[in-house]
Design a protein around this motif. Sequence first.
Motif, PDB file in Angstrom:
ATOM      1  N   ARG A   1       9.615  31.461  13.090  1.00 16.59           N
ATOM      2  CA  ARG A   1      10.602  30.788  12.053  1.00 16.59           C
ATOM      3  C   ARG A   1      10.023  29.163  12.168  1.00 16.59           C
ATOM      4  O   ARG A   1       9.320  28.814  12.757  1.00 16.59           O
ATOM      5  N   PRO A   2      10.345  28.952  10.752  1.00 20.91           N
ATOM      6  CA  PRO A   2      10.108  27.619  10.617  1.00 20.91           C
ATOM      7  C   PRO A   2      10.745  26.513  11.352  1.00 20.91           C
ATOM      8  O   PRO A   2      11.798  26.843  11.771  1.00 20.91           O
ATOM      9  N   GLY A   3      10.080  25.364  11.770  1.00 19.46           N
ATOM     10  CA  GLY A   3      10.702  24.699  12.704  1.00 19.46           C
ATOM     11  C   GLY A   3      11.546  23.717  12.062  1.00 19.46           C
ATOM     12  O   GLY A   3      12.114  23.783  10.670  1.00 19.46           O
ATOM     13  N   PRO A   4      12.397  22.953  12.595  1.00 19.49           N
ATOM     14  CA  PRO A   4      13.408  21.934  11.944  1.00 19.49           C
ATOM     15  C   PRO A   4      12.820  20.974  11.063  1.00 19.49           C
ATOM     16  O   PRO A   4      11.698  20.531  11.378  1.00 19.49           O
ATOM     17  N   ASP A   5      13.584  20.583   9.843  1.00 14.45           N
ATOM     18  CA  ASP A   5      13.175  19.645   8.999  1.00 14.45           C
ATOM     19  C   ASP A   5      13.215  18.352   9.768  1.00 14.45           C
ATOM     20  O   ASP A   5      14.132  17.900  10.129  1.00 14.45           O
ATOM     21  N   PRO A   6      11.915  17.737   9.882  1.00 15.91           N
ATOM     22  CA  PRO A   6      11.914  16.322  10.487  1.00 15.91           C
ATOM     23  C   PRO A   6      12.645  15.133   9.556  1.00 15.91           C
ATOM     24  O   PRO A   6      13.003  14.203  10.102  1.00 15.91           O
ATOM     25  N   ALA A   7      13.069  15.606   8.363  1.00 15.58           N
ATOM     26  CA  ALA A   7      13.679  14.389   7.436  1.00 15.58           C
ATOM     27  C   ALA A   7      15.140  14.428   7.840  1.00 15.58           C
ATOM     28  O   ALA A   7      15.784  13.692   7.187  1.00 15.58           O
ATOM     29  N   ARG A   8      15.664  15.537   8.327  1.00 15.61           N
ATOM     30  CA  ARG A   8      17.100  15.612   8.292  1.00 15.61           C
ATOM     31  C   ARG A   8      17.422  15.816  10.051  1.00 15.61           C
ATOM     32  O   ARG A   8      16.692  15.818  10.947  1.00 15.61           O
ATOM     33  N   ALA A   9      18.742  15.411  10.229  1.00 15.73           N
ATOM     34  CA  ALA A   9      19.330  15.042  11.651  1.00 15.73           C
ATOM     35  C   ALA A   9      19.458  16.362  12.215  1.00 15.73           C
ATOM     36  O   ALA A   9      19.517  17.568  11.566  1.00 15.73           O
ATOM     37  N   ALA A  10      19.369  16.711  13.578  1.00 18.22           N
ATOM     38  CA  ALA A  10      19.491  17.901  14.164  1.00 18.22           C
ATOM     39  C   ALA A  10      21.140  18.266  13.847  1.00 18.22           C
ATOM     40  O   ALA A  10      21.912  17.354  14.111  1.00 18.22           O
ATOM     41  N   PRO A  11      21.337  19.381  14.026  1.00 20.79           N
ATOM     42  CA  PRO A  11      22.791  20.114  13.993  1.00 20.79           C
ATOM     43  C   PRO A  11      23.709  19.331  14.854  1.00 20.79           C
ATOM     44  O   PRO A  11      24.765  19.007  14.362  1.00 20.79           O
TER      45      PRO A  11
ATOM     46  N   HIS B   1      24.038  16.292  15.760  1.00 25.53           N
ATOM     47  CA  HIS B   1      24.285  15.068  15.188  1.00 25.53           C
ATOM     48  C   HIS B   1      24.829  15.033  13.930  1.00 25.53           C
ATOM     49  O   HIS B   1      25.218  13.824  13.424  1.00 25.53           O
ATOM     50  N   HIS B   2      25.461  16.371  13.507  1.00 24.77           N
ATOM     51  CA  HIS B   2      25.906  16.363  11.947  1.00 24.77           C
ATOM     52  C   HIS B   2      27.221  15.473  11.995  1.00 24.77           C
ATOM     53  O   HIS B   2      27.821  14.986  10.997  1.00 24.77           O
ATOM     54  N   GLY B   3      27.971  15.705  13.255  1.00 23.97           N
ATOM     55  CA  GLY B   3      29.489  15.250  13.396  1.00 23.97           C
ATOM     56  C   GLY B   3      29.191  13.390  13.148  1.00 23.97           C
ATOM     57  O   GLY B   3      30.138  12.965  12.483  1.00 23.97           O
TER      58      GLY B   3
ATOM     59  N   ALA C   1      22.453   9.090  18.168  1.00 27.25           N
ATOM     60  CA  ALA C   1      21.982   9.969  17.404  1.00 27.25           C
ATOM     61  C   ALA C   1      20.287  10.096  17.210  1.00 27.25           C
ATOM     62  O   ALA C   1      19.916  10.329  16.081  1.00 27.25           O
ATOM     63  N   THR C   2      19.846   9.868  18.320  1.00 27.55           N
ATOM     64  CA  THR C   2      18.419  10.288  18.356  1.00 27.55           C
ATOM     65  C   THR C   2      18.026  11.454  18.689  1.00 27.55           C
ATOM     66  O   THR C   2      18.739  12.062  19.140  1.00 27.55           O
ATOM     67  N   GLU C   3      16.673  11.868  18.302  1.00 24.37           N
ATOM     68  CA  GLU C   3      16.276  13.327  18.588  1.00 24.37           C
ATOM     69  C   GLU C   3      14.979  13.328  18.640  1.00 24.37           C
ATOM     70  O   GLU C   3      14.263  12.507  18.309  1.00 24.37           O
ATOM     71  N   GLN C   4      14.411  14.220  19.581  1.00 26.54           N
ATOM     72  CA  GLN C   4      13.225  14.552  19.794  1.00 26.54           C
ATOM     73  C   GLN C   4      12.796  16.013  19.039  1.00 26.54           C
ATOM     74  O   GLN C   4      13.388  16.893  19.252  1.00 26.54           O
ATOM     75  N   TRP C   5      11.819  15.918  18.280  1.00 29.39           N
ATOM     76  CA  TRP C   5      11.527  16.958  17.424  1.00 29.39           C
ATOM     77  C   TRP C   5      10.238  17.610  17.956  1.00 29.39           C
ATOM     78  O   TRP C   5       9.276  16.961  18.643  1.00 29.39           O
ATOM     79  N   ARG C   6      10.269  18.828  17.859  1.00 29.97           N
ATOM     80  CA  ARG C   6       9.045  19.594  18.311  1.00 29.97           C
ATOM     81  C   ARG C   6       8.661  20.676  17.408  1.00 29.97           C
ATOM     82  O   ARG C   6       9.401  21.333  16.706  1.00 29.97           O
ATOM     83  N   SER C   7       7.387  20.529  16.943  1.00 32.15           N
ATOM     84  CA  SER C   7       6.735  21.304  16.270  1.00 32.15           C
ATOM     85  C   SER C   7       6.700  22.770  16.572  1.00 32.15           C
ATOM     86  O   SER C   7       6.499  23.036  18.103  1.00 32.15           O
ATOM     87  N   GLY C   8       6.537  23.965  15.737  1.00 32.91           N
ATOM     88  CA  GLY C   8       6.046  25.150  16.227  1.00 32.91           C
ATOM     89  C   GLY C   8       4.732  25.589  16.683  1.00 32.91           C
ATOM     90  O   GLY C   8       3.898  24.644  16.634  1.00 32.91           O
ATOM     91  N   ARG C   9       4.478  26.673  17.143  1.00 32.53           N
ATOM     92  CA  ARG C   9       3.051  26.894  17.796  1.00 32.53           C
ATOM     93  C   ARG C   9       2.125  26.860  16.281  1.00 32.53           C
ATOM     94  O   ARG C   9       2.525  27.316  15.211  1.00 32.53           O
ATOM     95  N   GLY C  10       1.033  26.487  16.787  1.00 30.76           N
ATOM     96  CA  GLY C  10       0.145  26.412  15.684  1.00 30.76           C
ATOM     97  C   GLY C  10       0.350  25.310  14.811  1.00 30.76           C
ATOM     98  O   GLY C  10      -0.598  25.039  13.790  1.00 30.76           O
ATOM     99  N   ALA C  11       1.316  24.247  14.829  1.00 29.91           N
ATOM    100  CA  ALA C  11       1.459  23.176  14.008  1.00 29.91           C
ATOM    101  C   ALA C  11       0.433  22.116  14.275  1.00 29.91           C
ATOM    102  O   ALA C  11       0.024  21.849  15.465  1.00 29.91           O
TER     103      ALA C  11
END
Length: 338
Positions: free
Chosen positions: A12-22, A24-26, A162-172
Amino acid sequence: MAMQDGAALDVRPGPDPARAAPEHHGAYHTTALFLSLYATALIGWTVYGIIQGDGTVRDFVEGLFNPGASPASQLVGPWEWAFTAALLATAGLALTHRRLARTAALLCGFLLLALSVREGVGLFDAAYRDRYGIDPLGGWALATRALGLVVAVTVLAAMFPATEQWRSGRGATPPSRGRPRRLSRICGVLFLLMGLARLALTVRTLTTPGMDAARYLRGVVDGSVLGTLNVAASSEFTTAGSVVVLLVLGVLALRARRDIRGALLVFAAMELYLTVRTVVWLTVTDFFNQSFETPEGALSMATTAYALAAMTSVVVLATGRGFGAPETYGEAASPTTE
């Protein structure tokens, strides 16, 4: 899911790094709501000023860029107009969960907090407090300041965590850090030079014979200095505030350890608008032909020209894709598998 060598592989595609994690939407929705509320209040003051003033809507529209055409009776000024646009733009970004909105919202929150603290200091003056009861618009002005304090505290409290740590998927492939950090440092240098130039001009003004430097500096932090109620920020506050913001953002951008593109973009756009307005005024008053007759005029012209070029450059760089995603500033963990 897919199978590889009998094991499940998450494709599955990883999270969009340009958008906030779910999660933090509130916080982003809360920020959008409160920034919109204060922007609406400023729009209300602007509309009221047009209705009560001696100008027309056409005069106001022309006065947005031509100071000579702006009615003198406006209740709020160019800084508030630019700030209103910044609030609405930031609210729109926050509503769509763009991570760009976080630092822009923090900047707006700090500016609002500074305005509220300045007004709070002014309220220690008894004569100034009495004006809120005497002036027909005193209650509305006080309500606007109180709203500003509530908005500032709410936005800062919502967006700081509202900070977050992004993780890329396998092979990214880990993103390249060279270009985004280089662009950030370019913006940092442009901001620092602008801040230092404005600081030099301010110091020169304060050391001019006959200038009451103590009163000027007090006007930066005390809303009662003018002795009248003003929803619009004083020139002392906006000048000193711009110096502080330019220097602070310049240092942060030069270090390039965090993505502060949102704050850079918002403040550069505000400064660009105010600079363009100054250029229009210099043009219609024919000051260009007289500007180099004195050292002060030449210095002012050079600073204005630099501000126009520098802020335009920052806006162009900050809106481009070259800045990259948050990972490019070391905000993300290294690629991992799940």
